[in-house]
Scaffold this active site. Structure first.
Site, PDB file in Angstrom:
ATOM      1  N   TYR A  36     -60.463 -73.659   9.204  1.00  0.00           N
ATOM      2  CA  TYR A  36     -59.865 -74.568  10.024  1.00  0.00           C
ATOM      3  C   TYR A  36     -60.617 -76.078   9.675  1.00  0.00           C
ATOM      4  CZ  TYR A  36     -57.479 -71.443  12.641  1.00  0.00           C
ATOM      5  OH  TYR A  36     -56.516 -70.167  13.369  1.00  0.00           O
TER       6      TYR A  36
ATOM      7  N   LYS B 167     -77.061 -57.194  35.439  1.00  0.00           N
ATOM      8  CA  LYS B 167     -75.874 -58.045  35.556  1.00  0.00           C
ATOM      9  C   LYS B 167     -75.184 -58.574  34.459  1.00  0.00           C
ATOM     10  CE  LYS B 167     -78.611 -62.227  36.004  1.00  0.00           C
ATOM     11  NZ  LYS B 167     -79.257 -63.119  37.148  1.00  0.00           N
TER      12      LYS B 167
HETATM   13  C1  LIG Z   1     -80.553 -63.195  36.769  1.00  0.00           C
HETATM   14  C2  LIG Z   1     -81.588 -63.048  37.890  1.00  0.00           C
HETATM   15  C3  LIG Z   1     -82.893 -62.295  37.638  1.00  0.00           C
HETATM   16  C4  LIG Z   1     -83.088 -62.146  36.329  1.00  0.00           C
HETATM   17  O1  LIG Z   1     -83.956 -63.137  35.535  1.00  0.00           O
HETATM   18  P1  LIG Z   1     -84.580 -63.020  34.059  1.00  0.00           P
HETATM   19  O2  LIG Z   1     -85.071 -64.432  33.917  1.00  0.00           O
HETATM   20  O3  LIG Z   1     -83.569 -62.586  33.264  1.00  0.00           O
HETATM   21  O4  LIG Z   1     -85.510 -62.040  34.249  1.00  0.00           O
HETATM   22  C5  LIG Z   1     -83.755 -62.381  38.718  1.00  0.00           C
HETATM   23  N1  LIG Z   1     -83.352 -62.936  39.995  1.00  0.00           N
HETATM   24  C6  LIG Z   1     -82.100 -63.692  40.309  1.00  0.00           C
HETATM   25  C7  LIG Z   1     -81.909 -63.893  41.548  1.00  0.00           C
HETATM   26  C8  LIG Z   1     -81.306 -63.592  39.090  1.00  0.00           C
HETATM   27  O5  LIG Z   1     -80.175 -64.162  39.545  1.00  0.00           O
END
Ligand SMILES: *Cc1c(COP(=O)(O)O)cnc(C)c1O
Length: 374
Positions: free
Chosen positions: A270, A43
């Site tokens: 800045y 993702k």
């Molecule tokens: C993002 C996510 C993961 C992955 O988690 P990590 O800690 O990066 O391994 C797993 N399960 C769900 C439901 C998530 O939203």
């Protein structure tokens, strides 16, 4: 050497170490039970690494299950030619059921009403049912066995997985371990109950990265690994029960586009928040918070690496640029590469250290790497 700078490397870019990715896949697989598969969480552009590059490579390494947050991320993977299972972890509007079907995506059922609506759309949908065992984000209440059973009988929905998510699996504090064990117990109790009712249990999964590292004994069909796959665990969390040799996949780099000298007493940037205490050589880099470098690193102890030496970030980080002090670095010239995350010579900056300087975690830092970064 850099007389001809490749166009993609002219400003700010990410480099991926596919050997490290392969190494991490193998490390994770070794830690998983025999008949458990890796579900690679890709993702948010594979946590800023690039969904196409990462997923394609993982496919080549034999990874056949992926997880994304949104339907658009799932469709993108299919357009890239990714094969295997793609699970959407988040909500998808039911009126996009046709696309779920067309692109062969697996939708998470986030509650009973949602399942009902999806079932009405007229498309055969593959789904994993999510169980809320205490996180209280998405999922059917683990006590609501009737609703869960009904979801299994819906005509248009074929449930090929059931899963839950742990809320404190990264912590080994006593009360947190108790809570994780409670969540795990609730999940298994539910499965047992469903089985007694004659429901055939589909593929199961509970653990994300820290779930695997702290509860490696669980026997499920998948581990949903994100941050561990990218070798960027949070160093500020406690030690995990299982210690794996996970290596960083991503480097974040930029270039020196301009060098200038400032006099002692001159201000830089800045807000005039930086005042030179000596005559200084400073370098302007073509990367800023618009590219995902946290603005709150300004005025802290953050560095970049140029020619194998550390150069402190000075003044306020701008949207498109930032400024470093290179007075103590030999032979800096325009076009030199500046490493914000990664290794150069004997120096290395880990994502976890940058993240902690910014009072965040590597997951946030990496997933916010901007779309201008190539
Ligand atoms: C993002 C996510 C993961 C992955 O988690 P990590 O800690 O990066 O391994 C797993 N399960 C769900 C439901 C998530 O939203």
């Amino acid at each position: 050497m850099n007389t001809m700078i490749e166009q993609k490397e002219d400003r700010a870019w990410v480099e991926l170490d596919f050997n490290h990715l392969k190494h991490n896949v193998n490390e994770l697989k070794k830690a998983m039970p025999e008949d458990c598969d890796l579900m690679a969480v890709v993702k948010a552009k594979a946590y800023g690494h690039g969904a196409f590059e990462v997923a394609t490579h993982l496919n080549r390494l034999g990874v056949k299950a992926f997880a994304v947050a949104t339907i658009d991320e799932g469709i993108e993977l299919r357009r890239y030619g990714i094969h295997g299972e793609i699970l959407i972890l988040g909500f998808t509007s039911p009126d996009r059921a046709k696309e779920l079907y067309k692109y062969d995506l697996i939708q998470t059922l986030i509650c009973y009403n949602y399942a009902l609506q999806l079932n009405k759309q007229g498309y055969a949908i593959k789904a994993h049912i999510k169980i809320d065992t205490g996180m209280h984000r998405l999922g059917f209440d683990n006590n609501d066995v009737e609703a869960i059973k009904k979801a299994f009988t819906m005509k248009q929905i074929s449930i090929c997985g059931i899963y839950t998510h742990l809320s404190v699996s990264d912590s080994l504090a006593k009360e947190d371990v108790c809570f994780s064990q409670l969540q795990i117990q609730r999940f298994y109790d539910l499965l047992e109950g469903l089985e007694k009712e004659g429901i055939e249990i589909p593929k199961t999964h509970i653990q994300s990265s820290y779930g695997l590292l702290n509860y490696p004994e669980l026997k499920c069909n998948y581990v949903r690994a994100g941050i561990s796959l990218y070798g960027a665990l949070d160093s500020s969390t406690n030690k995990t029960r299982l210690q794996l040799d996970l290596r960083p996949v991503l480097s974040l780099k930029s270039r020196v586009v301009l060098l200038r000298q400032v006099k002692s007493g001159d201000s830089v940037g800045y807000g005039r928040s930086f005042i030179a205490r000596r005559d200084s050589n400073i370098a302007i880099l073509s990367i800023g918070y618009g590219d995902g470098v946290p603005r709150n690193l300004s005025g802290g102890n953050s560095n970049v690496i140029i020619n194998g030496q550390r150069a402190p970030i000075i003044g306020q980080i701008c949207m498109d640029q930032l400024i470093v002090d290179v007075t103590d670095i030999d032979h800096v010239s325009t076009g030199n590469i500046a490493t914000l995350i990664g290794k150069d010579g004997n120096e290395e900056i880990l994502a976890t250290f940058v993240a902690s300087e910014a009072k965040s975690i590597p997951n946030e830092l990496l997933s916010r790497i901007g779309s201008r970064v190539k």
